[in-house]
Scaffold this motif. Structure first.
Motif, PDB file in Angstrom:
ATOM      1  N   THR A 223       6.477  -2.741  -5.439  1.00 46.52           N
ATOM      2  CA  THR A 223       7.269  -1.892  -6.336  1.00 46.52           C
ATOM      3  C   THR A 223       8.564  -1.413  -5.688  1.00 46.52           C
ATOM      4  O   THR A 223       9.262  -0.573  -6.257  1.00 46.52           O
ATOM      5  CB  THR A 223       6.442  -0.671  -6.794  1.00 46.52           C
TER       6      THR A 223
ATOM      7  N   ARG B 286      -9.019   1.661  -2.145  1.00 44.35           N
ATOM      8  CA  ARG B 286      -7.953   2.647  -2.353  1.00 44.35           C
ATOM      9  C   ARG B 286      -6.748   2.396  -1.452  1.00 44.35           C
ATOM     10  O   ARG B 286      -5.605   2.355  -1.918  1.00 44.35           O
ATOM     11  CB  ARG B 286      -8.524   4.047  -2.107  1.00 44.35           C
ATOM     12  N   GLU B 287      -6.986   2.205  -0.144  1.00 41.80           N
ATOM     13  CA  GLU B 287      -5.889   1.986   0.793  1.00 41.80           C
ATOM     14  C   GLU B 287      -5.192   0.659   0.526  1.00 41.80           C
ATOM     15  O   GLU B 287      -3.960   0.558   0.650  1.00 41.80           O
ATOM     16  CB  GLU B 287      -6.413   2.044   2.235  1.00 41.80           C
ATOM     17  N   GLU B 288      -5.972  -0.339   0.168  1.00 38.90           N
ATOM     18  CA  GLU B 288      -5.370  -1.643  -0.137  1.00 38.90           C
ATOM     19  C   GLU B 288      -4.495  -1.562  -1.382  1.00 38.90           C
ATOM     20  O   GLU B 288      -3.433  -2.194  -1.447  1.00 38.90           O
ATOM     21  CB  GLU B 288      -6.468  -2.694  -0.318  1.00 38.90           C
ATOM     22  N   LEU B 289      -4.935  -0.796  -2.373  1.00 41.67           N
ATOM     23  CA  LEU B 289      -4.108  -0.611  -3.574  1.00 41.67           C
ATOM     24  C   LEU B 289      -2.787   0.066  -3.231  1.00 41.67           C
ATOM     25  O   LEU B 289      -1.725  -0.295  -3.767  1.00 41.67           O
ATOM     26  CB  LEU B 289      -4.869   0.214  -4.617  1.00 41.67           C
ATOM     27  N   HIS B 290      -2.833   1.055  -2.329  1.00 41.67           N
ATOM     28  CA  HIS B 290      -1.586   1.681  -1.870  1.00 41.67           C
ATOM     29  C   HIS B 290      -0.685   0.646  -1.210  1.00 41.67           C
ATOM     30  O   HIS B 290       0.537   0.625  -1.434  1.00 41.67           O
ATOM     31  CB  HIS B 290      -1.892   2.814  -0.881  1.00 41.67           C
ATOM     32  N   GLY B 291      -1.262  -0.215  -0.381  1.00 38.63           N
ATOM     33  CA  GLY B 291      -0.478  -1.247   0.288  1.00 38.63           C
ATOM     34  C   GLY B 291       0.146  -2.220  -0.694  1.00 38.63           C
ATOM     35  O   GLY B 291       1.303  -2.629  -0.529  1.00 38.63           O
TER      36      GLY B 291
ATOM     37  N   LEU C 291       0.962  -1.594  -3.837  1.00 31.43           N
ATOM     38  CA  LEU C 291       2.045  -0.907  -4.543  1.00 31.43           C
ATOM     39  C   LEU C 291       3.278  -0.745  -3.663  1.00 31.43           C
ATOM     40  O   LEU C 291       4.416  -0.900  -4.125  1.00 31.43           O
ATOM     41  CB  LEU C 291       1.555   0.464  -5.024  1.00 31.43           C
ATOM     42  N   ASP C 292       3.066  -0.452  -2.383  1.00 27.87           N
ATOM     43  CA  ASP C 292       4.198  -0.301  -1.464  1.00 27.87           C
ATOM     44  C   ASP C 292       5.002  -1.592  -1.354  1.00 27.87           C
ATOM     45  O   ASP C 292       6.240  -1.571  -1.252  1.00 27.87           O
ATOM     46  CB  ASP C 292       3.704   0.111  -0.074  1.00 27.87           C
TER      47      ASP C 292
END
Length: 333
Positions: A203, A192-197, A199-200
């Motif tokens: 995008t 989850r946290e890696e996916l946020h990273g 996307l940051d």
């Protein structure tokens, strides 16, 4: 070892760690997480060998290889494998050139294999004939076209990717070619946290980019240092016994006798020891241990142990077989 040699070794190990830290930092600016995969690719490069990256599409395998080439300031080449690709599309071909006076001569046009880092993207989509074009380049660091041999510039690495989900229209790599990959690395799905990273970083307006931190000369010196790391006899003996335990004949586990068709080749033992040396240097040590061998066992041997029909039908994983062997195998004998 003399005191002067010990001090020199400590200094070389410290410089090695500094260079690796710089590479990890630069790659980390672009690639989110996947520390084990990054270290695995670095290990293959420091061993002067090749890596096979397996994972579903979109996990950043191609980006990782491209970023590594940028951080190492090496010539990068990408080959997108397709079913209609021919060996000449990889190696190059001999062309007829016509001069100003109408005279014709033969000249060799180099293919994308002539680079320091070659990304073989979706390698299992090409036919075995085309896949085999890489065999000589990977083992001998040279290619032969029309009876003429051409030496590839050092350092030379092939980093291949394949998708484990889709089998339609693919050609499994032959065992002879799989054996030439130093490591087979599984690229995991991000959390989850890696996916946020991810996307940051992907995008927004500014796209992160790695800067060169290690040049070609320094990389070759690091490869040389790896070969100088000593290995105690009992550590080497553990690697040998681990390799022998993957073979169903002889004194092996019932699990191996039941599910394994062929065990690892001697290249597996070479990979175990070289990778153990590199792991020791990663941790600031100038001697490899049994724990280092255990830590690199899965990526070094998982593609070199072939299961039989019963093993495949039962859904047995080579990683499970290797873990069972390490659990039962004593450190010394």
């Amino acid at each position: 070892m003399a005191e002067k040699n010990k001090d020199l070794a400590r200094a070389e190990v410290a410089d090695f760690q500094k260079s690796i830290g710089g590479l990890r930092e630069e790659v980390g600016k672009v690639i989110v997480g996947n520390r084990e995969v990054v270290d695995g690719v670095l290990t293959c490069m420091l061993a002067g060998s090749h890596a096979l990256l397996e994972g579903v599409p979109g996990l950043g395998k191609t980006m990782l290889v491209r970023t590594m080439a940028q951080a190492l300031e090496l010539q990068f080449s990408r080959i997108q494998f397709t079913p209609d690709m021919m060996p000449a599309d990889i190696l190059g071909t001999t062309m007829i050139d016509e001069g100003a006076g109408g005279q014709r001569s033969l000249s060799f046009r180099k293919g994308p294999i002539f680079a320091n880092i070659v990304l073989a993207d979706e390698i299992n989509r090409a036919t075995p004939k085309t896949q085999s074009a890489l065999l000589e380049a990977m083992q001998e660091h040279r290619v032969t076209v029309s009876k003429q041999s051409y030496t590839l510039e050092e350092p030379f690495f092939v980093l291949a990717t394949q998708n484990p989900l889709e089998s339609e229209g693919t050609y499994p790599l032959p065992e002879a070619q799989l054996d030439r990959f130093f490591f087979k690395l599984h690229v995991p799905f991000p959390g989850r946290e890696e996916l946020h990273g991810i996307l940051d970083r992907t995008t927004g307006i500014d796209a992160p980019e790695a800067k060169p931190v290690v040049d070609k000369k320094r990389l070759l010196a690091m490869q040389k240092l790896v070969r100088e790391v000593p290995v105690a006899r009992h550590v080497q003996d553990y690697a040998v016994r681990l390799l022998q335990a993957t073979h169903p004949e002889g004194k092996s586990l019932d699990l191996v006798k039941r599910f394994v068709k062929f065990g690892s080749s001697p290249r597996g033992a070479q990979a175990l020891l070289l990778a153990a040396k590199i792991r020791a240097l990663f941790e600031g040590r100038f001697a490899a241990s049994v724990d280092d061998v255990k830590a690199v066992c899965l990526p070094a041997l998982r593609h070199r142990v072939l299961l039989n029909f019963e093993g495949e039908a039962e859904g047995v994983k080579t990683d499970d077989v290797l873990l069972a062997i390490m659990k039962q195998l004593p450190d010394t004998e």
